[in-house]
Design a protein around this motif. Sequence first.
Motif, PDB file in Angstrom:
ATOM      1  N   SER A  58       4.869   7.375   6.741  1.00  6.86           N
ATOM      2  CA  SER A  58       4.607   6.577   7.941  1.00  6.86           C
ATOM      3  C   SER A  58       5.602   5.424   8.061  1.00  6.86           C
ATOM      4  O   SER A  58       6.161   4.948   7.055  1.00  6.86           O
ATOM      5  CB  SER A  58       3.193   6.012   7.912  1.00  6.86           C
ATOM      6  N   ILE A  59       5.770   4.966   9.274  1.00  4.03           N
ATOM      7  CA  ILE A  59       6.668   3.837   9.533  1.00  4.03           C
ATOM      8  C   ILE A  59       6.166   2.584   8.821  1.00  4.03           C
ATOM      9  O   ILE A  59       6.952   1.834   8.246  1.00  4.03           O
ATOM     10  CB  ILE A  59       6.825   3.612  11.051  1.00  4.03           C
ATOM     11  N   ALA A  60       4.852   2.376   8.816  1.00  3.80           N
ATOM     12  CA  ALA A  60       4.283   1.198   8.145  1.00  3.80           C
ATOM     13  C   ALA A  60       4.569   1.231   6.648  1.00  3.80           C
ATOM     14  O   ALA A  60       4.918   0.213   6.040  1.00  3.80           O
ATOM     15  CB  ALA A  60       2.783   1.121   8.400  1.00  3.80           C
ATOM     16  N   SER A  61       4.451   2.400   6.045  1.00  2.39           N
ATOM     17  CA  SER A  61       4.710   2.544   4.613  1.00  2.39           C
ATOM     18  C   SER A  61       6.184   2.279   4.291  1.00  2.39           C
ATOM     19  O   SER A  61       6.508   1.584   3.324  1.00  2.39           O
ATOM     20  CB  SER A  61       4.315   3.956   4.168  1.00  2.39           C
ATOM     21  N   ILE A  62       7.064   2.833   5.107  1.00  6.78           N
ATOM     22  CA  ILE A  62       8.511   2.614   4.911  1.00  6.78           C
ATOM     23  C   ILE A  62       8.830   1.132   5.084  1.00  6.78           C
ATOM     24  O   ILE A  62       9.612   0.557   4.311  1.00  6.78           O
ATOM     25  CB  ILE A  62       9.327   3.471   5.894  1.00  6.78           C
ATOM     26  N   SER A  63       8.215   0.512   6.077  1.00 10.57           N
ATOM     27  CA  SER A  63       8.423  -0.911   6.338  1.00 10.57           C
ATOM     28  C   SER A  63       8.063  -1.752   5.116  1.00 10.57           C
ATOM     29  O   SER A  63       8.809  -2.654   4.726  1.00 10.57           O
ATOM     30  CB  SER A  63       7.575  -1.328   7.542  1.00 10.57           C
ATOM     31  N   ASN A  64       6.938  -1.442   4.496  1.00 12.05           N
ATOM     32  CA  ASN A  64       6.514  -2.177   3.300  1.00 12.05           C
ATOM     33  C   ASN A  64       7.445  -1.927   2.122  1.00 12.05           C
ATOM     34  O   ASN A  64       7.766  -2.840   1.367  1.00 12.05           O
ATOM     35  CB  ASN A  64       5.088  -1.790   2.914  1.00 12.05           C
ATOM     36  N   ARG A  65       7.895  -0.698   1.968  1.00 17.73           N
ATOM     37  CA  ARG A  65       8.740  -0.357   0.825  1.00 17.73           C
ATOM     38  C   ARG A  65      10.110  -1.025   0.907  1.00 17.73           C
ATOM     39  O   ARG A  65      10.653  -1.478  -0.103  1.00 17.73           O
ATOM     40  CB  ARG A  65       8.919   1.161   0.737  1.00 17.73           C
ATOM     41  N   TYR A  66      10.677  -1.114   2.100  1.00 14.15           N
ATOM     42  CA  TYR A  66      12.023  -1.680   2.263  1.00 14.15           C
ATOM     43  C   TYR A  66      12.012  -3.147   2.699  1.00 14.15           C
ATOM     44  O   TYR A  66      13.070  -3.735   2.906  1.00 14.15           O
ATOM     45  CB  TYR A  66      12.827  -0.844   3.261  1.00 14.15           C
ATOM     46  N   TYR A  67      10.807  -3.723   2.847  1.00 17.62           N
ATOM     47  CA  TYR A  67      10.684  -5.127   3.267  1.00 17.62           C
ATOM     48  C   TYR A  67      11.385  -5.379   4.600  1.00 17.62           C
ATOM     49  O   TYR A  67      12.070  -6.383   4.789  1.00 17.62           O
ATOM     50  CB  TYR A  67      11.217  -6.088   2.190  1.00 17.62           C
ATOM     51  N   LEU A  68      11.199  -4.442   5.529  1.00 12.59           N
ATOM     52  CA  LEU A  68      11.757  -4.570   6.870  1.00 12.59           C
ATOM     53  C   LEU A  68      10.608  -4.518   7.873  1.00 12.59           C
ATOM     54  O   LEU A  68       9.553  -3.955   7.595  1.00 12.59           O
ATOM     55  CB  LEU A  68      12.737  -3.427   7.166  1.00 12.59           C
ATOM     56  N   SER A  69      10.830  -5.079   9.054  1.00 10.38           N
ATOM     57  CA  SER A  69       9.788  -5.041  10.078  1.00 10.38           C
ATOM     58  C   SER A  69       9.607  -3.618  10.599  1.00 10.38           C
ATOM     59  O   SER A  69      10.509  -2.779  10.503  1.00 10.38           O
ATOM     60  CB  SER A  69      10.138  -5.976  11.237  1.00 10.38           C
TER      61      SER A  69
END
Length: 74
Positions: free
Chosen positions: A51-62
């Motif tokens: 998911s986009i939310a999961s990727i966002s958390n992993r890479y510390y990006l919005s």
Amino acid sequence: MRELQNYVQGQTIYIPKRKEEYNAWGSKSGGREALKRRNTSILEAFTGGESIASISNRYYLSIETIKKIVYGKR
């Protein structure tokens, strides 16, 4: 030298490089290549079902930044 002094006595002047001597952003430091690798990993994670939310958390990006990477020009 005397000719320059006729125009700019005691002032600082800027003489830019020739266009052929400019380097593209990140070409010396490797920053451009690092971002390309990161964005490729993000795209692979997204196409793999993450998911986009999961990727966002992993890479510390919005979330918006992740969306730009996965839905942007390819």
